[in-house]
Design an enzyme around this catalytic site. Sequence first.
Site, mmCIF file in Angstrom:
data_model
loop_
_atom_site.group_PDB
_atom_site.id
_atom_site.type_symbol
_atom_site.label_atom_id
_atom_site.label_comp_id
_atom_site.label_asym_id
_atom_site.label_seq_id
_atom_site.Cartn_x
_atom_site.Cartn_y
_atom_site.Cartn_z
ATOM 1 N N LEU A 128 -35.476 6.740 21.646
ATOM 2 C CA LEU A 128 -34.758 7.820 22.278
ATOM 3 C C LEU A 128 -35.394 8.887 23.044
ATOM 4 O O LEU A 128 -36.607 9.115 22.489
ATOM 5 C CB LEU A 128 -33.608 8.494 21.334
ATOM 6 C CG LEU A 128 -32.558 7.609 20.909
ATOM 7 C CD1 LEU A 128 -31.469 8.552 19.937
ATOM 8 C CD2 LEU A 128 -31.592 7.167 22.089
ATOM 9 N N ASP A 129 -35.163 9.068 24.096
ATOM 10 C CA ASP A 129 -35.878 10.239 24.877
ATOM 11 C C ASP A 129 -35.872 11.480 24.025
ATOM 12 O O ASP A 129 -34.848 11.781 23.252
ATOM 13 C CB ASP A 129 -35.299 10.567 26.309
ATOM 14 C CG ASP A 129 -35.739 9.554 27.047
ATOM 15 O OD1 ASP A 129 -36.491 8.352 27.138
ATOM 16 O OD2 ASP A 129 -34.949 9.326 28.432
ATOM 17 N N ARG A 130 -37.039 12.313 24.322
ATOM 18 C CA ARG A 130 -36.943 13.510 23.505
ATOM 19 C C ARG A 130 -35.882 14.435 23.570
ATOM 20 O O ARG A 130 -35.136 15.033 22.720
ATOM 21 C CB ARG A 130 -38.290 14.151 23.917
ATOM 22 C CG ARG A 130 -38.511 15.709 23.454
ATOM 23 C CD ARG A 130 -39.771 16.524 23.707
ATOM 24 N NE ARG A 130 -39.824 17.641 23.039
ATOM 25 C CZ ARG A 130 -40.992 18.281 23.118
ATOM 26 N NH1 ARG A 130 -42.235 17.852 23.813
ATOM 27 N NH2 ARG A 130 -41.147 19.491 22.594
ATOM 28 N N THR A 132 -32.929 13.869 24.084
ATOM 29 C CA THR A 132 -31.657 13.198 23.741
ATOM 30 C C THR A 132 -31.417 13.040 22.239
ATOM 31 O O THR A 132 -32.351 12.934 21.334
ATOM 32 C CB THR A 132 -31.679 11.552 24.350
ATOM 33 O OG1 THR A 132 -31.882 11.672 25.698
ATOM 34 C CG2 THR A 132 -30.417 10.747 23.999
#
Length: 254
Positions: A128-130, A132
Amino acid sequence: PDPALIPAFNELGKVIARIYPGDVIGFQRRAGSDYYAVQGTPYRPPAFELPVIYEDDHMAIVNKPAGMVAYRSEESRSSGARGGGHGRDTLLSTLPYVLKPSTIIDNSDSDDADQTVTLRRPQPVHRLDRPTSGLMVVAKRKAALVHLSQQFELRKVQKTYMAIVNGVPSHRDDQSSSEWHTIDYELDGKSAITEWRIIRTVQSLHGKDGQLTLVELKPKTGRYHQLRRHMAWVCKTPIVGDTTYDGADDSAMR
């Protein structure tokens, strides 16, 4: 030993620290007999709270907060926490503190022994992106890591995201705003498909055209920043706070 002979450690050592004659180097490890502590888990407590939603002997599901990096970058591994690295403040480093070791006994006599071992530390099976927040699936044993990773790779796992976008996403005139819409727009020369629908629209003094919209998103492919680019480039409504694809416009965050 005589307490007077025990050196006082007043500086946390780093990989890049210089060592001089007469220096005394010590390694501190958490007390305890659990599997992760015995394997030498870093002793400093994590900087984030990481709620555990589900856990058994094979896997776990945790709720990653926004701002936490899933993995330590290659740069930070080679240069310490400086130069843009994240040190131990990552999901990967936090997992041993919040999860229990598997109670299953490893079977070294099995024909498939490599698949029946407990991992040295729990391992996320996706990213997961930072910025998110959301649920992340974690494997605790080798077999779980292999099978769960394959399910993500083969798109057997269905992902759903919620996002607030700046404005009201554009859609075909013959479709209701509450219906599911499909974006089929190539990214980096590869097919990229996203399904989305509007959940709610609210008035905002700083939103595009005075509105912000809560949308539900379902990526059918896994391209780099697919949801962020589709919402910004196709629907013309960037995700709030996404300065990369919103032209550095953070007005909606106010």
